[in-house]
Design an enzyme around this catalytic site. Structure first.
Site, mmCIF file in Angstrom:
data_model
loop_
_atom_site.group_PDB
_atom_site.id
_atom_site.type_symbol
_atom_site.label_atom_id
_atom_site.label_comp_id
_atom_site.label_asym_id
_atom_site.label_seq_id
_atom_site.Cartn_x
_atom_site.Cartn_y
_atom_site.Cartn_z
ATOM 1 N N HIS A 191 0.828 -1.209 0.000
ATOM 2 C CA HIS A 191 0.000 0.000 0.000
ATOM 3 C C HIS A 191 0.872 1.272 0.000
ATOM 4 O O HIS A 191 2.074 1.188 -0.259
ATOM 5 C CB HIS A 191 -0.980 -0.039 1.174
ATOM 6 C CG HIS A 191 -1.623 -1.392 1.323
ATOM 7 N ND1 HIS A 191 -2.615 -1.849 0.495
ATOM 8 C CD2 HIS A 191 -1.364 -2.426 2.189
ATOM 9 C CE1 HIS A 191 -2.954 -3.092 0.848
ATOM 10 N NE2 HIS A 191 -2.208 -3.463 1.869
ATOM 11 N N HIS B 201 3.087 -6.995 4.750
ATOM 12 C CA HIS B 201 1.717 -6.550 5.002
ATOM 13 C C HIS B 201 1.308 -6.898 6.431
ATOM 14 O O HIS B 201 1.964 -7.685 7.119
ATOM 15 C CB HIS B 201 0.734 -7.254 4.054
ATOM 16 C CG HIS B 201 0.783 -6.760 2.646
ATOM 17 N ND1 HIS B 201 -0.197 -5.981 2.087
ATOM 18 C CD2 HIS B 201 1.720 -6.955 1.667
ATOM 19 C CE1 HIS B 201 0.105 -5.699 0.833
ATOM 20 N NE2 HIS B 201 1.274 -6.285 0.545
ATOM 21 N N GLU C 291 1.957 -11.704 5.781
ATOM 22 C CA GLU C 291 0.957 -11.000 6.591
ATOM 23 C C GLU C 291 1.396 -11.200 8.038
ATOM 24 O O GLU C 291 1.291 -12.289 8.598
ATOM 25 C CB GLU C 291 -0.445 -11.584 6.370
ATOM 26 C CG GLU C 291 -1.019 -11.327 4.991
ATOM 27 C CD GLU C 291 -1.621 -9.931 4.819
ATOM 28 O OE1 GLU C 291 -1.440 -9.082 5.713
ATOM 29 O OE2 GLU C 291 -2.258 -9.711 3.772
HETATM 30 ZN ZN ZN Z 1 -1.930 -5.211 2.981
#
Ligand code: ZN
Length: 275
Positions: free
Chosen positions: A70, A163, A239
């Site tokens: 992002h 992430h 993640e």
């Molecule tokens: Zn993400």
């Protein structure tokens, strides 16, 4: 353990190919890689221009691409971010997304950026050349296909997207590592699986729990992530945890917690590189 050498060799080959086809320091690349395995009684390589070259750091010249997910400007640029781009496997996806945040408002893009910087600083001390898919945490994008292209063009030995998740369930927690599956090329096969396994092992060794809600044992193979689908080098997406889980949100929101995540990612990469 026994097939850990395979991704190392493939990674080294990929790097050499990239360097000999236009790297910034072509003449200094082959010798650092060959030097650690030379045997004293073996004849010197005939191609060596110097019998006593200086000893470089173990991974001088090895490139690692860090992809902080992002970006800080995404939320205020919906038209650019929602533009459809190639996602691999004949699919398209939005250019990028805003990412998630903790309930208190600490954003995923800020977490990803901070952790990536910490990983990069640590890798640099091992002689690794660290590259990033974005230069700051205030811009827009790049789109997911562009990030893959940046990584592929780098000749990196490993590509790691960083992430944090945002599950609707506050009790869901734990990390998981994804790679492209089914693989679309050789790099997405054993090399990427090896990188994913090393990353999983490093997170476990650091005491992080595996995901309670996605994948199995901290590994979640996926066919829907553009960055992994488009990768031509060993690539995984981490993640780190669930930003909607109170405990993990607290860890991610603290400097010490982010350093712990960064240390685990660094260890995973170094493990894959053979350090
Ligand atoms: Zn993400």
């Amino acid at each position: 353990m026994k097939w850990r050498m395979v991704p190392m060799l493939l990674a080294g080959s990929a790097m050499l190919t990239a360097c000999t086809s236009g790297g910034a320091t072509p003449t200094s690349m082959p010798e650092p890689l060959l030097q650690p395995v030379s045997i004293p009684q073996a004849p010197a390589p005939s191609s060596s221009p110097s019998p006593t070259p200086p000893t470089p750091p173990p991974h001088a010249g090895t490139v690692v691409m860090l992809d902080p997910g992002h970006n800080g400007g995404n939320a205020s640029h919906p038209a650019e971010i929602n533009k459809q781009v190639p996602a691999g496997r004949g699919e398209t996806k939005p250019c990028n997304t805003t990412g998630t945040a903790t309930n208190a408002g600490y954003t995923e893009h800020a977490f990803n950026w901070d952790v990536a910087q910490r990983v990069g600083a640590a890798l640099a001390t091992h002689g690794v050349q660290v590259r990033y898919t974005r230069d700051n945490d205030t811009g827009v994008g790049p789109c997911v296909d562009k990030r893959a292209a940046i990584a592929n063009q780098s000749g990196a030995a490993a590509v790691v997207s960083i992430h944090a998740d945002g599950s609707d369930s506050s009790s869901a927690h734990g990390f998981h590592v994804s790679y492209s599956n089914p693989p679309l090329n050789a790099a997405q096969g054993r090399p990427s699986i090896g990188l994913a396994d090393d990353m999983r092992d490093a997170f476990r060794s650091a005491g992080f729990p595996t995901s309670t809600y996605l994948g199995s044992g901290g590994i979640y193979p996926r066919d829907d992530l553009a960055g992994l689908n488009l990768a031509t080098l060993p690539a995984v997406l981490v993640e780190c945890g669930n930003m909607r889980n109170p405990g993990e949100a607290a860890a991610m929101s603290s400097t010490a917690g982010r350093q712990r995540y960064a240390d685990a990612i660094t260890a995973g990469i170094l493990g894959y590189l053979g350090l």
